[in-house]
Scaffold this motif. Structure first.
Motif, PDB file in Angstrom:
ATOM      1  N   SER A 232      38.287  44.879  59.908  1.00 34.46           N
ATOM      2  CA  SER A 232      37.625  43.683  60.448  1.00 34.46           C
ATOM      3  C   SER A 232      36.431  43.289  59.575  1.00 34.46           C
ATOM      4  CB  SER A 232      37.200  43.895  61.904  1.00 34.46           C
ATOM      5  OG  SER A 232      36.396  45.049  62.051  1.00 34.46           O
ATOM      6  N   ASP A 233      35.736  44.286  59.031  1.00 38.24           N
ATOM      7  CA  ASP A 233      34.610  44.021  58.117  1.00 38.24           C
ATOM      8  C   ASP A 233      35.104  43.279  56.874  1.00 38.24           C
ATOM      9  OD1 ASP A 233      31.799  44.782  56.952  1.00 38.24           O
ATOM     10  OD2 ASP A 233      33.218  45.515  55.455  1.00 38.24           O
ATOM     11  N   GLU A 238      35.392  38.292  53.802  1.00 40.35           N
ATOM     12  CA  GLU A 238      36.227  37.279  53.143  1.00 40.35           C
ATOM     13  C   GLU A 238      35.946  35.884  53.719  1.00 40.35           C
ATOM     14  OE1 GLU A 238      40.357  38.673  52.966  1.00 40.35           O
ATOM     15  OE2 GLU A 238      40.918  36.546  53.009  1.00 40.35           O
ATOM     16  N   GLU A 239      35.881  35.787  55.040  1.00 39.72           N
ATOM     17  CA  GLU A 239      35.656  34.478  55.673  1.00 39.72           C
ATOM     18  C   GLU A 239      34.238  33.964  55.413  1.00 39.72           C
ATOM     19  OE1 GLU A 239      37.755  32.377  56.966  1.00 39.72           O
ATOM     20  OE2 GLU A 239      39.463  33.702  56.711  1.00 39.72           O
ATOM     21  N   TYR A 252      25.821  41.004  57.579  1.00 37.40           N
ATOM     22  CA  TYR A 252      26.846  40.664  58.565  1.00 37.40           C
ATOM     23  C   TYR A 252      27.906  41.745  58.536  1.00 37.40           C
ATOM     24  CZ  TYR A 252      28.251  38.567  54.135  1.00 37.40           C
ATOM     25  OH  TYR A 252      28.484  38.373  52.800  1.00 37.40           O
ATOM     26  N   PHE A 253      28.334  42.128  59.714  1.00 43.35           N
ATOM     27  CA  PHE A 253      29.276  43.241  59.791  1.00 43.35           C
ATOM     28  C   PHE A 253      29.957  43.262  61.147  1.00 43.35           C
ATOM     29  CE2 PHE A 253      25.002  44.778  60.869  1.00 43.35           C
ATOM     30  CZ  PHE A 253      25.203  45.394  62.098  1.00 43.35           C
ATOM     31  N   THR A 254      30.893  44.165  61.298  1.00 45.12           N
ATOM     32  CA  THR A 254      31.594  44.293  62.578  1.00 45.12           C
ATOM     33  C   THR A 254      31.377  45.699  63.140  1.00 45.12           C
ATOM     34  OG1 THR A 254      33.638  45.034  61.518  1.00 45.12           O
ATOM     35  CG2 THR A 254      33.407  42.661  61.892  1.00 45.12           C
ATOM     36  N   ARG A 300      38.355  30.943  63.569  1.00 41.13           N
ATOM     37  CA  ARG A 300      39.162  31.567  62.511  1.00 41.13           C
ATOM     38  C   ARG A 300      38.990  33.083  62.540  1.00 41.13           C
ATOM     39  NH1 ARG A 300      37.933  27.799  59.333  1.00 41.13           N
ATOM     40  NH2 ARG A 300      36.246  28.864  58.218  1.00 41.13           N
ATOM     41  N   LEU A 301      37.774  33.524  62.770  1.00 40.30           N
ATOM     42  CA  LEU A 301      37.518  34.970  62.817  1.00 40.30           C
ATOM     43  C   LEU A 301      38.257  35.619  63.986  1.00 40.30           C
ATOM     44  CD1 LEU A 301      33.726  34.966  61.912  1.00 40.30           C
ATOM     45  CD2 LEU A 301      35.537  36.065  60.589  1.00 40.30           C
TER      46      LEU A 301
END
Ligand code: XMP
Length: 330
Positions: A232-233, A238-239, A252-254, A300-301
């Motif tokens: 997911s990271d 990429e996005e 930014y991270f998941t 989109r995410l």
């Protein structure tokens, strides 16, 4: 005299902002490193972060294969990171690079450990053990390269962290330190890294905690949930890059927490983890504000993360500033 007093940035030192200034700095440091080290050997723990990468590139420029880099893959790195370190340092810069695949070793040690402090301790201690084992296999090392930067020195002055914590090296290491970027601020390290030919994706990299993805897989780490964090990271990065946010948003991270909720895919019930997105801005990391995302990007995410990452059926956005929340979850 304390570490800070010994390593005070001279007031006359200009801030490095241009390629020309960076090149002058590089030339100066190359001579200084050669003078300090002579024909001695230097060992460096190369994490792939900005500071250790720029330090390594400077040392390679100065002393070539008298430098031995050790890259430890502890299994908590982001997707593609070990590959990038090998590609850039071994293949492009011709570094003497030892790659240690310690993934199983770390993940086995961490199995079932859910206390955040204990997790951090295990990761830190295991890293030192692996690094010390590699160092013991080598002959004739006298120096330890470290990507200490000036904010680390300022923090050591304020008692926030001891300077040797920078690379986390044990006190019993009897090596003389080589710290060529220790008087530079982060933005200057980046300018120097670019002038040394490091790729922008490495030089502009966002801050990444030492314990890596381990703190973004709260509670006891399992390989499948860790993989969901890593995948997911990668999608988030990429996005953000496609949306022109890379290099603009501070961090930014998941995070994939250890609980499941009900969902539905193709008419069938699912019971999977949520993926939490965190994107923040700050200047001092003491106070942090939330980046507000464009709704189309959020859509989109959600679509990509639930569609492409195994074990995720829900995407959440963390819109809490610091304080009261910290940046990381553990
Ligand atoms: P917190 O969670 O304390 O994070 O608000 C502030 C910044 O520090 C990073 N961070 C770490 N960096 N080792 C590091 O090198 C660590 O153990 C660590 N913990 C947090 C975090 O990513 C954020 O940028």
């Amino acid at each position: 005299m304390g570490y800070y007093e010994e390593n005070k940035r001279p007031e006359s030192m200009e801030r490095i902002t241009t390629k020309e200034q960076a090149e002058a700095f590089i030339e100066e440091q190359v001579s200084a490193i050669r003078e300090q080290v002579g024909d001695g050997k230097v060992l460096l723990a190369l994490s792939g972060g900005v500071d250790s990468s720029v330090c390594a590139a400077l040392l390679i420029r100065a002393i070539g294969d008298q430098l031995v880099c050790v890259h430890v893959n502890h299994g908590l790195l982001r997707k593609g990171e070990p590959e990038q370190v090998i590609q850039v340092f071994r293949n492009e810069l011709g570094a003497n690079l030892i790659y240690v695949d310690a993934v199983d070793r770390f993940l086995d040690k961490l199995e079932g450990v859910d206390d955040p402090e204990e997790k951090r301790h295990i990761i830190g201690a295991e890293f030192i053990d692996v690094f010390a084992e590699e160092a013991a296999k080598l002959d004739g090392i006298e120096y330890l390269g470290q990507g200490t930067i000036y904010p680390d020195i300022l923090e050591s002055k304020d008692g926030i962290k001891a300077h040797h914590n920078v690379g986390g090296m044990p006190e019993e290491f009897d090596f003389e330190l080589v710290e060529p970027v220790k008087l530079l601020y982060k933005d200057e390290v980046r300018v120097v890294g670019t002038a040394l030919g490091l790729p922008e994706s490495m030089v502009q990299r966002q801050p990444f905690p030492g314990p890596g993805l381990g703190v973004r897989c709260p509670g006891a780490i399992t390989r499948d949930r860790l993989e969901a964090v890593r995948e997911s990271d990668a999608i988030l990065r990429e996005e953000f890059a496609k949306a022109g946010l890379a290099g603009k948003v501070w961090q930014y991270f998941t995070v994939v927490p250890d609980f499941k909720s009900t969902g539905i895919t193709d008419g069938k019930r699912t019971f999977d983890w949520p993926c939490i997105i965190r994107a923040i801005n700050t200047t001092d990391v003491v106070e942090v504000s939330v980046e507000h995302l464009d709704p189309a990007l959020m859509d989109r995410l959600a679509e990509r993360i639930t569609g492409e990452v195994a074990g995720i059926n829900r995407v959440l956005y963390d819109f809490t500033p610091k304080p009261p929340a910290t940046v990381e979850y553990e």
